[in-house]
Design a protein around this motif. Structure first.
Motif, mmCIF file in Angstrom:
data_model
loop_
_atom_site.group_PDB
_atom_site.id
_atom_site.type_symbol
_atom_site.label_atom_id
_atom_site.label_comp_id
_atom_site.label_asym_id
_atom_site.label_seq_id
_atom_site.Cartn_x
_atom_site.Cartn_y
_atom_site.Cartn_z
ATOM 1 N N SER A 215 37.419 35.179 35.337
ATOM 2 C CA SER A 215 37.672 35.493 36.742
ATOM 3 C C SER A 215 36.465 36.189 37.365
ATOM 4 O O SER A 215 36.037 35.853 38.477
ATOM 5 C CB SER A 215 38.915 36.383 36.860
ATOM 6 N N GLU A 216 35.893 37.137 36.645
ATOM 7 C CA GLU A 216 34.720 37.855 37.147
ATOM 8 C C GLU A 216 33.527 36.918 37.313
ATOM 9 O O GLU A 216 32.772 37.041 38.272
ATOM 10 C CB GLU A 216 34.384 39.020 36.224
ATOM 11 N N GLN A 217 33.365 35.976 36.410
ATOM 12 C CA GLN A 217 32.267 35.020 36.539
ATOM 13 C C GLN A 217 32.494 34.082 37.718
ATOM 14 O O GLN A 217 31.553 33.775 38.449
ATOM 15 C CB GLN A 217 32.089 34.217 35.258
ATOM 16 N N LEU A 218 33.726 33.611 37.892
ATOM 17 C CA LEU A 218 34.009 32.743 39.031
ATOM 18 C C LEU A 218 33.703 33.448 40.344
ATOM 19 O O LEU A 218 33.150 32.845 41.266
ATOM 20 C CB LEU A 218 35.470 32.282 39.020
ATOM 21 N N GLU A 219 34.049 34.716 40.426
ATOM 22 C CA GLU A 219 33.801 35.476 41.649
ATOM 23 C C GLU A 219 32.323 35.819 41.805
ATOM 24 O O GLU A 219 31.736 35.577 42.869
ATOM 25 C CB GLU A 219 34.624 36.760 41.643
ATOM 26 N N GLY A 220 31.732 36.406 40.766
ATOM 27 C CA GLY A 220 30.378 36.933 40.881
ATOM 28 C C GLY A 220 29.281 35.892 40.894
ATOM 29 O O GLY A 220 28.314 36.007 41.640
ATOM 30 N N VAL A 221 29.416 34.864 40.083
ATOM 31 C CA VAL A 221 28.358 33.863 39.966
ATOM 32 C C VAL A 221 28.571 32.707 40.936
ATOM 33 O O VAL A 221 27.636 32.248 41.592
ATOM 34 C CB VAL A 221 28.259 33.328 38.517
ATOM 35 N N TYR A 222 29.827 32.253 41.054
ATOM 36 C CA TYR A 222 30.099 31.040 41.822
ATOM 37 C C TYR A 222 30.763 31.295 43.170
ATOM 38 O O TYR A 222 30.940 30.372 43.947
ATOM 39 C CB TYR A 222 30.950 30.074 40.987
ATOM 40 N N GLY A 223 31.144 32.536 43.443
ATOM 41 C CA GLY A 223 31.696 32.873 44.747
ATOM 42 C C GLY A 223 33.119 32.408 44.989
ATOM 43 O O GLY A 223 33.535 32.251 46.137
ATOM 44 N N MET A 224 33.890 32.201 43.937
ATOM 45 C CA MET A 224 35.278 31.777 44.119
ATOM 46 C C MET A 224 36.153 33.006 44.325
ATOM 47 O O MET A 224 36.214 33.886 43.479
ATOM 48 C CB MET A 224 35.794 30.981 42.921
ATOM 49 N N GLY A 225 36.824 33.047 45.462
ATOM 50 C CA GLY A 225 37.707 34.158 45.757
ATOM 51 C C GLY A 225 38.983 34.106 44.936
ATOM 52 O O GLY A 225 39.322 33.078 44.343
ATOM 53 N N ARG A 226 39.688 35.209 44.924
ATOM 54 C CA ARG A 226 40.952 35.264 44.177
ATOM 55 C C ARG A 226 42.001 34.315 44.757
ATOM 56 O O ARG A 226 42.943 33.940 44.080
ATOM 57 C CB ARG A 226 41.481 36.687 44.142
#
Length: 109
Positions: free
Chosen positions: A25-36
């Motif tokens: 989840s942290e990688q999706l948000e931090g690296v790829y910009g995917m919101g929750r």
């Protein structure tokens, strides 16, 4: 395997899956910009996507994944949660496979 060992293994598996889910989840948000909520921007403000070809390809794959899941009737946040579960499951299985290979001395620890 006795019940105590089985119980410990069960608890360890659940903890490992939870940690892997958080990390993904942290990688999706931090690296790829995917919101929750499952939203995914263009990536123009994300350094990794701008500089690393592999990150750019992964971002494109995420856009396609979300599009496919929406076409199948899944909401964005549900698609994100599904992806997180699949990622955690895959990594946990790989870790277990490595441990099994080590135990059988098929690879060095």
């Amino acid at each position: 395997m006795d019940s105590t060992t089985r119980s410990r293994l069960h608890d360890l598996t659940l903890q490992a899956r939870a940690l892997l889910t958080i990390e993904a989840s942290e990688q999706l948000e931090g690296v790829y910009g995917m919101g929750r909520d499952g939203s995914l921007g263009t990536g123009k403000s994300l350094p990794a996507i701008q500089t690393l070809p592999e990150a750019r390809r992964t971002h494109e794959r995420l856009l396609k994944y979300l599009s496919d899941e929406r076409a199948a009737g899944l909401k964005q946040d549900d698609a994100r949660n599904k992806l997180l579960k699949e990622v955690a499951f895959t990594w946990l299985n790989r870790l277990v496979a490595f441990k099994m290979m080590e135990a059988r001395r098929l690879m060095r620890a």
